[in-house]
Design a protein around this motif. Structure first.
Motif: not given
Ligand code: GDP
Ligand code: MG
Length: 213
Positions: A120, A123, A128-129, A200, A202
């Motif tokens: 988290e 993110r 996120s990627e 990732t 996400s």
């Protein structure tokens, strides 16, 4: 510190050396893994990076290629405000990374929650990627059903498949004993080469059967 590290990043970018960054909850074993992967001769061999940026080491993977390995401050829940500025230098370092290695202390009772906090946080930091390789650490501490210590990684695999449920891509390691580190380095190389697409943050967070669920 931010200015300095930005300078190192530009130098490294010019040198074209891939950057691998260790992330994880505090006490997960990042620094131990850093030492295990970088070996004892790093300080003399790699004076430039060692002196300029104590958190980054140049290491050779098992296939002989050179990468830069960055240690980072541990992620914790509710980061104290005073630490945010210092933390930001680390985060900028992460944005320059080609792949993240997420070190999880699998023996900690809150391991799943800690792993989730880390994801988290990534993110929330717009990371996120980034490809993430999950390394479940400290497997040397796990005990068998009969209470005896696990004698090696093969035995652990047989004994506790349930541990990896929901984390099919995770690797078992012991940074302290050196278990699983060849496999980890091969995985890093494969991700850097694009042979494997690592999940990732996400994707991890979207998983129904994700850590802790
Ligand atoms: N038994 C065991 N202990 C470990 C292992 N890796 C790290 N530790 C211990 O866990 C503690 C935290 O390790 P450290 O590398 O400082 O964690 P960091 O906060 O993520 O950098 C230290 O006492 C280490 O000796 C491991 O693979 N097995
Ligand atoms: Mg550390």
């Amino acid at each position: 510190m931010r200015r300095q590290r930005a300078l190192y990043r530009r130098r490294r970018a010019r040198a074209g050396v891939p950057v691998v960054a260790l992330v994880g909850y505090t006490n997960a074993g990042k620094s131990t893994l850093m030492r295990a992967l970088s070996g004892a001769d790093v300080f003399t061999e790699d004076k430039l990076f060692a002196t300029l940026d104590p958190l980054t080491r140049r290491i050779k993977l098992t296939d002989g290629r050179t990468v830069l390995l960055s240690d980072t401050v541990g992620f914790i829940q509710k980061l104290p405000a005073q630490l945010v500025a210092a933390f930001r230098a680390t985060l900028e370092e992460l944005s320059a990374a080609d792949v993240l290695v997420h070190v999880v202390d699998i023996t900690h009772p809150d391991a799943a929650q800690q792993a989730e906090t880390v994801l988290e946080t990534l993110r929330d930091l717009d990371l996120s990627e980034k490809p993430v390789i999950t390394a479940l650490n400290k497997v040397d501490l796990l005990a068998r059903h009969d209470g005896d210590a696990i004698h090696g990684l093969e035995e652990l695999r047989e004994q506790s498949e349930s541990l990896s449920r929901g984390r099919p891509d995770a690797l078992f390691i012991s940074a302290q004993n050196g278990w699983g580190l060849d496999e980890l380095q091969q995985r890093i190389a494969a991700v850097l080469d694009g042979e494997i697409v690592a999940p990732t943050p996400s994707r991890w967070l979207a998983r129904e059967n994700r850590p802790g669920r």
